[in-house]
Design a protein around this motif. Structure first.
Motif, PDB file in Angstrom:
ATOM      1  N   GLN A   6      -2.629  11.699  36.338  1.00  0.00           N
ATOM      2  CA  GLN A   6      -1.398  11.022  36.725  1.00  0.00           C
ATOM      3  C   GLN A   6      -1.268  11.073  38.239  1.00  0.00           C
ATOM      4  OE1 GLN A   6       2.242  12.052  34.651  1.00  0.00           O
ATOM      5  NE2 GLN A   6       3.376  11.978  36.570  1.00  0.00           N
ATOM      6  N   PRO A   7      -0.907   9.961  38.881  1.00  0.00           N
ATOM      7  CA  PRO A   7      -0.747   9.984  40.344  1.00  0.00           C
ATOM      8  C   PRO A   7       0.320  11.002  40.761  1.00  0.00           C
ATOM      9  CG  PRO A   7      -0.719   7.729  39.511  1.00  0.00           C
ATOM     10  CD  PRO A   7      -0.673   8.633  38.317  1.00  0.00           C
ATOM     11  N   ALA A   8       0.051  11.691  41.855  1.00  0.00           N
ATOM     12  CA  ALA A   8       1.049  12.608  42.432  1.00  0.00           C
ATOM     13  C   ALA A   8       2.080  11.739  43.141  1.00  0.00           C
ATOM     14  CB  ALA A   8       0.383  13.571  43.403  1.00  0.00           C
ATOM     15  N   LEU A   9       3.331  11.873  42.734  1.00  0.00           N
ATOM     16  CA  LEU A   9       4.375  11.000  43.257  1.00  0.00           C
ATOM     17  C   LEU A   9       5.223  11.709  44.303  1.00  0.00           C
ATOM     18  CD1 LEU A   9       5.623   9.381  39.926  1.00  0.00           C
ATOM     19  CD2 LEU A   9       3.925   8.506  41.537  1.00  0.00           C
ATOM     20  N   PRO A  10       5.562  11.007  45.380  1.00  0.00           N
ATOM     21  CA  PRO A  10       6.514  11.569  46.331  1.00  0.00           C
ATOM     22  C   PRO A  10       7.870  11.725  45.632  1.00  0.00           C
ATOM     23  CG  PRO A  10       5.803   9.361  47.013  1.00  0.00           C
ATOM     24  CD  PRO A  10       5.079   9.692  45.769  1.00  0.00           C
ATOM     25  N   ALA A  11       8.747  12.560  46.185  1.00  0.00           N
ATOM     26  CA  ALA A  11      10.041  12.838  45.566  1.00  0.00           C
ATOM     27  C   ALA A  11      10.883  11.582  45.374  1.00  0.00           C
ATOM     28  CB  ALA A  11      10.805  13.871  46.395  1.00  0.00           C
ATOM     29  N   ALA A  12      10.673  10.567  46.194  1.00  0.00           N
ATOM     30  CA  ALA A  12      11.479   9.351  46.120  1.00  0.00           C
ATOM     31  C   ALA A  12      11.036   8.395  45.007  1.00  0.00           C
ATOM     32  CB  ALA A  12      11.443   8.625  47.463  1.00  0.00           C
ATOM     33  N   LEU A  13       9.959   8.720  44.304  1.00  0.00           N
ATOM     34  CA  LEU A  13       9.465   7.886  43.213  1.00  0.00           C
ATOM     35  C   LEU A  13       9.425   8.684  41.922  1.00  0.00           C
ATOM     36  CD1 LEU A  13       6.456   6.086  44.960  1.00  0.00           C
ATOM     37  CD2 LEU A  13       8.771   5.196  44.599  1.00  0.00           C
ATOM     38  N   GLU A  14       9.563   7.942  40.800  1.00  0.00           N
ATOM     39  CA  GLU A  14       9.471   8.615  39.504  1.00  0.00           C
ATOM     40  C   GLU A  14       8.649   7.768  38.538  1.00  0.00           C
ATOM     41  OE1 GLU A  14      13.520   9.145  38.341  1.00  0.00           O
ATOM     42  OE2 GLU A  14      13.782   7.061  37.727  1.00  0.00           O
ATOM     43  N   LEU A  15       8.022   8.445  37.602  1.00  0.00           N
ATOM     44  CA  LEU A  15       7.213   7.778  36.592  1.00  0.00           C
ATOM     45  C   LEU A  15       8.120   7.235  35.498  1.00  0.00           C
ATOM     46  CD1 LEU A  15       4.340   7.166  35.507  1.00  0.00           C
ATOM     47  CD2 LEU A  15       4.472   9.345  34.287  1.00  0.00           C
ATOM     48  N   ASP A  16       7.988   5.936  35.218  1.00  0.00           N
ATOM     49  CA  ASP A  16       8.725   5.324  34.109  1.00  0.00           C
ATOM     50  C   ASP A  16       7.959   5.501  32.805  1.00  0.00           C
ATOM     51  OD1 ASP A  16      10.780   4.388  35.703  1.00  0.00           O
ATOM     52  OD2 ASP A  16       9.931   2.384  35.917  1.00  0.00           O
ATOM     53  N   ARG A  17       6.669   5.170  32.856  1.00  0.00           N
ATOM     54  CA  ARG A  17       5.850   5.278  31.647  1.00  0.00           C
ATOM     55  C   ARG A  17       4.384   5.141  31.992  1.00  0.00           C
ATOM     56  NH1 ARG A  17       5.268  -0.313  28.641  1.00  0.00           N
ATOM     57  NH2 ARG A  17       5.800  -1.728  30.314  1.00  0.00           N
ATOM     58  N   ARG A  18       3.579   5.528  31.016  1.00  0.00           N
ATOM     59  CA  ARG A  18       2.123   5.386  31.096  1.00  0.00           C
ATOM     60  C   ARG A  18       1.709   4.572  29.881  1.00  0.00           C
ATOM     61  NH1 ARG A  18      -2.714   9.797  31.147  1.00  0.00           N
ATOM     62  NH2 ARG A  18      -4.227   8.449  30.141  1.00  0.00           N
ATOM     63  N   LYS A  19       0.776   3.652  30.094  1.00  0.00           N
ATOM     64  CA  LYS A  19       0.270   2.856  28.980  1.00  0.00           C
ATOM     65  C   LYS A  19      -1.234   2.746  29.116  1.00  0.00           C
ATOM     66  CE  LYS A  19       0.812   0.036  25.483  1.00  0.00           C
ATOM     67  NZ  LYS A  19       0.935   0.535  24.173  1.00  0.00           N
ATOM     68  N   LEU A  24      -2.291   2.192  32.906  1.00  0.00           N
ATOM     69  CA  LEU A  24      -1.268   1.673  33.804  1.00  0.00           C
ATOM     70  C   LEU A  24      -0.177   2.741  33.942  1.00  0.00           C
ATOM     71  CD1 LEU A  24      -0.785  -1.986  32.547  1.00  0.00           C
ATOM     72  CD2 LEU A  24      -2.194  -1.183  34.449  1.00  0.00           C
ATOM     73  N   TRP A  25       0.182   3.032  35.164  1.00  0.00           N
ATOM     74  CA  TRP A  25       1.290   3.929  35.475  1.00  0.00           C
ATOM     75  C   TRP A  25       2.419   3.056  36.043  1.00  0.00           C
ATOM     76  CZ3 TRP A  25       0.285   8.848  33.982  1.00  0.00           C
ATOM     77  CH2 TRP A  25      -1.058   9.218  33.847  1.00  0.00           C
ATOM     78  N   TRP A  26       3.574   3.057  35.401  1.00  0.00           N
ATOM     79  CA  TRP A  26       4.737   2.295  35.844  1.00  0.00           C
ATOM     80  C   TRP A  26       5.640   3.251  36.606  1.00  0.00           C
ATOM     81  CZ3 TRP A  26       5.648  -2.931  34.724  1.00  0.00           C
ATOM     82  CH2 TRP A  26       4.660  -3.537  33.922  1.00  0.00           C
ATOM     83  N   ILE A  27       5.930   2.922  37.856  1.00  0.00           N
ATOM     84  CA  ILE A  27       6.647   3.819  38.768  1.00  0.00           C
ATOM     85  C   ILE A  27       7.819   3.068  39.379  1.00  0.00           C
ATOM     86  CG2 ILE A  27       6.388   5.143  40.905  1.00  0.00           C
ATOM     87  CD1 ILE A  27       3.323   5.303  40.154  1.00  0.00           C
TER      88      ILE A  27
END
Length: 189
Positions: free
Chosen positions: A163-176, A183-186
């Motif tokens: 899973q991509p490491a996300l900065p604090a300002a982004l969040e993971l919606d879902r993975r498909k 696909l990582w939806w952010i």
């Protein structure tokens, strides 16, 4: 060759660079755009297609109603293919035609210089599988200040990638998952 799936350019064939790219399959593109249409975010949107390759993701967005599309591709041969595909797509566009801009630049250079270019609503990040996780994280960090509050970021990677490491300002919606593709939806947090 690949094709635009739907919209005003539906079924139009576009060229794919001979080497160095891994085009998103029709099945995955159709799933991405079905989800985007369900969210009603395509019409009038500003789209950024990073690691564009042939430009298929960004051009699909243009065909389906995006107002502005920027294709970022550092490989000169692939950037040339993007320009040719964009020209073909704009020939049959309704008025007003979407604005399609091709940037022959590395993603990091483009993002570093684009802070004043406006707010982006949809971002496709489909890098070569060998792109390091650190570089992907840097791309995501550089995007943060350029995203609209309701932006959608779609990251396409190998199913074996973490899973991509996300900065604090982004969040993971879902993975498909789609076979070997994930696909990582952010979105903005």
């Amino acid at each position: 060759m690949t094709r635009i799936i739907s919209g005003y350019a539906g079924s139009r064939r576009i060229s794919v660079p001979k080497t160095g790219t891994r085009p998103t399959s029709d099945r995955v593109r159709e799933a991405v755009f079905s989800a985007l249409e369900a969210r009603d975010v395509l019409p009038g949107s500003t789209v950024l297609d990073l690691y564009a390759g042939s430009g298929a993701l960004g051009l699909e967005a243009a065909s389906r109603g995006a107002a502005t599309v920027v294709l970022v591709e550092k490989n000169p041969a692939a950037a040339k293919v993007c320009r040719e595909n964009a020209r073909l797509l704009q020939q049959g566009a309704p008025k007003p035609a979407p604005r399609i801009d091709v940037q022959a630049s590395s993603v990091s250079s483009y993002l570093g210089a684009s802070a004043d270019r406006g707010i982006v609503g949809i971002v496709f990040i489909d890098p070569p599988y060998e792109l390091s996780e650190d570089e992907l994280t840097q791309n995501l960090e550089a995007l943060v200040g350029q995203l609209s509050p309701d932006a959608v970021v779609v990251v396409e990677r190998s199913a074996r990638s973490p899973q991509p490491a996300l900065p604090a300002a982004l969040e993971l919606d879902r993975r498909k998952d789609y076979g070997e593709t994930t696909l990582w939806w952010i979105s903005p947090a």
